[in-house]
Design a protein around this motif. Structure first.
Motif, PDB file in Angstrom:
ATOM      1  N   GLN A  28       0.834  -1.205   0.000  1.00  0.00           N
ATOM      2  CA  GLN A  28       0.000   0.000   0.000  1.00  0.00           C
ATOM      3  C   GLN A  28       0.869   1.256   0.000  1.00  0.00           C
ATOM      4  O   GLN A  28       0.564   2.245  -0.687  1.00  0.00           O
ATOM      5  N   GLU A  29       1.953   1.237   0.762  1.00  0.00           N
ATOM      6  CA  GLU A  29       2.845   2.399   0.794  1.00  0.00           C
ATOM      7  C   GLU A  29       3.576   2.564  -0.533  1.00  0.00           C
ATOM      8  O   GLU A  29       3.893   3.687  -0.935  1.00  0.00           O
ATOM      9  N   GLU A  79       1.195   4.419  -2.802  1.00  0.00           N
ATOM     10  CA  GLU A  79       1.177   5.836  -2.424  1.00  0.00           C
ATOM     11  C   GLU A  79       2.473   6.529  -2.838  1.00  0.00           C
ATOM     12  O   GLU A  79       2.461   7.690  -3.272  1.00  0.00           O
ATOM     13  N   ASP A  96       2.955   8.223  -6.249  1.00  0.00           N
ATOM     14  CA  ASP A  96       2.319   9.514  -6.482  1.00  0.00           C
ATOM     15  C   ASP A  96       3.001  10.662  -5.743  1.00  0.00           C
ATOM     16  O   ASP A  96       2.537  11.806  -5.824  1.00  0.00           O
ATOM     17  N   LEU A  97       4.100  10.380  -5.050  1.00  0.00           N
ATOM     18  CA  LEU A  97       4.837  11.464  -4.404  1.00  0.00           C
ATOM     19  C   LEU A  97       5.445  12.380  -5.469  1.00  0.00           C
ATOM     20  O   LEU A  97       5.976  11.899  -6.477  1.00  0.00           O
ATOM     21  N   ARG A 138      -1.086  -0.233   9.626  1.00  0.00           N
ATOM     22  CA  ARG A 138      -2.047   0.518   8.823  1.00  0.00           C
ATOM     23  C   ARG A 138      -3.473   0.082   9.129  1.00  0.00           C
ATOM     24  O   ARG A 138      -3.750  -1.099   9.350  1.00  0.00           O
ATOM     25  N   ALA A 145      -2.607  -4.271  -3.861  1.00  0.00           N
ATOM     26  CA  ALA A 145      -1.685  -3.141  -3.978  1.00  0.00           C
ATOM     27  C   ALA A 145      -0.383  -3.565  -4.645  1.00  0.00           C
ATOM     28  O   ALA A 145       0.212  -2.792  -5.409  1.00  0.00           O
TER      29      ALA A 145
END
Length: 319
Positions: free
Chosen positions: A37-38, A41, A44-45, A178, A200
């Motif tokens: 999951q990280e 994410e 998209d940083l 999480r 993910a």
């Protein structure tokens, strides 16, 4: 599990990650990814998107030499990558075969290492008119040209300041800190991924493969061949291989999450034949025969496979 306990679990992983970059590089906590999951994410940083855009649209290889090969290597826990044991072994084999860096490279003077300067160099390698450019297959950056392993846009490279074991299920991290975790604790304290982690993983895998494919397809005209040298059990090879290539080394071609069969896509699925992937299955069979049917843990540092890599480079040079 209490919120404090969840936070402590992740904090311990961050603390362990601090020991991976070599000074003057330090860990950027915002660039730590310990579960799928990280990783999603992280893609998209802004920093990651900017770096990927630079590779995909702006990076231009050297023009030295008459011919050129792009050699793709796996990312490493120890950073900058050139100081990691596998990269030292691979680069050492190429130097022993007569290649030499075209310059010092741009490693910082305060780099805390006693590694020989020619092994520290991130400049292209050259022998008799054949240039080898090196790049790293990275989570979360995708494709990292060796020219960017020390500095990028005039500052210490973010590619030496992150920690990302989050796509390696066999390490048993799960995502228990999480709220969206579906990982399941085992008796030994490790975790097995659940539906959220598997879904993910597929998303991160396929987005990275698509990003790498776009960059390599643009750069391909600069090279006579694009060759990867990656282990058979981790994501780096899976990102690059097609369905048959993954099956040949028993990597999964799909993951099931929420009752849905989710297909994994690699660079060679998207652009067939773009990357020649080593070690080849025949090389692995030869190594199994020589080592009693068991592959060594430090696979890419094995002398037999390094000899096969150099032999393939020699064959491409002679073609």
């Amino acid at each position: 599990m209490t919120a404090a306990r969840r936070a402590a679990l992740r904090a311990a992983l961050v603390e362990a990650g601090r020991g991976k970059p070599v000074a003057p590089y330090t860990l950027d906590e915002a660039m730590t990814f310990f579960c799928p999951q990280e990783n999603v994410e992280g893609l998209d940083l802004p920093l990651v998107r900017d770096f990927q855009g630079w590779v995909r649209e702006e990076h231009e290889p050297s023009t030295e030499g008459d011919r050129a090969i792009l050699l793709l290597l796996p990312c490493q826990p120890r950073k900058p990558y050139a100081l990691a044991p596998e990269h030292l072994a691979i680069n050492g084999a190429l130097l022993a075969a007569g290649f030499a860096p075209t310059g010092r490279g741009d490693w910082p003077k305060q780099l805390d290492t006693d590694v020989a300067p020619e092994l520290r160099s991130n400049a292209p390698l050259l022998r008799d008119g054949l240039r080898i450019d090196r790049a790293v297959i990275s989570e979360p950056f995708g494709l990292v040209p060796y020219e960017a392993i020390y500095h990028w846009h005039g500052v210490l490279s973010p590619c030496a300041r992150y920690d990302d074991p989050g796509l390696f299920e066999h390490r048993g991290l799960g995502a228990p800190w999480r709220e969206d975790s579906t990982s399941v604790a085992r008796a030994d304290g490790t975790h097995r991924w659940g539906d959220a982690e598997r879904a993910a993983y597929v998303e991160a895998h396929n987005r990275l493969a698509t990003e790498i494919a776009a960059a390599l397809e643009r750069l391909a005209s600069h090279y006579d061949a694009i060759v990867s040298y990656t282990t058979t059990t981790l994501t780096h090879r899976s990102f690059l291989a097609d369905h048959a290539g993954r099956r040949a080394v028993r990597l999964p071609n799909a993951r099931t999450a929420g009752g849905v069969h989710r297909r994994l896509v690699g660079v060679n699925d998207l652009v067939p034949g773009l990357v020649e992937i080593l070690p080849a299955p025949a090389d692995l069979d030869a190594l199994r025969a020589a080592s009693g049917r068991r592959l060594p843990q430090e696979l890419l540092s094995d002398p037999l496979l390094l000899d096969r890599l150099v032999a393939r480079v020699d064959a491409l040079a002679a073609a």
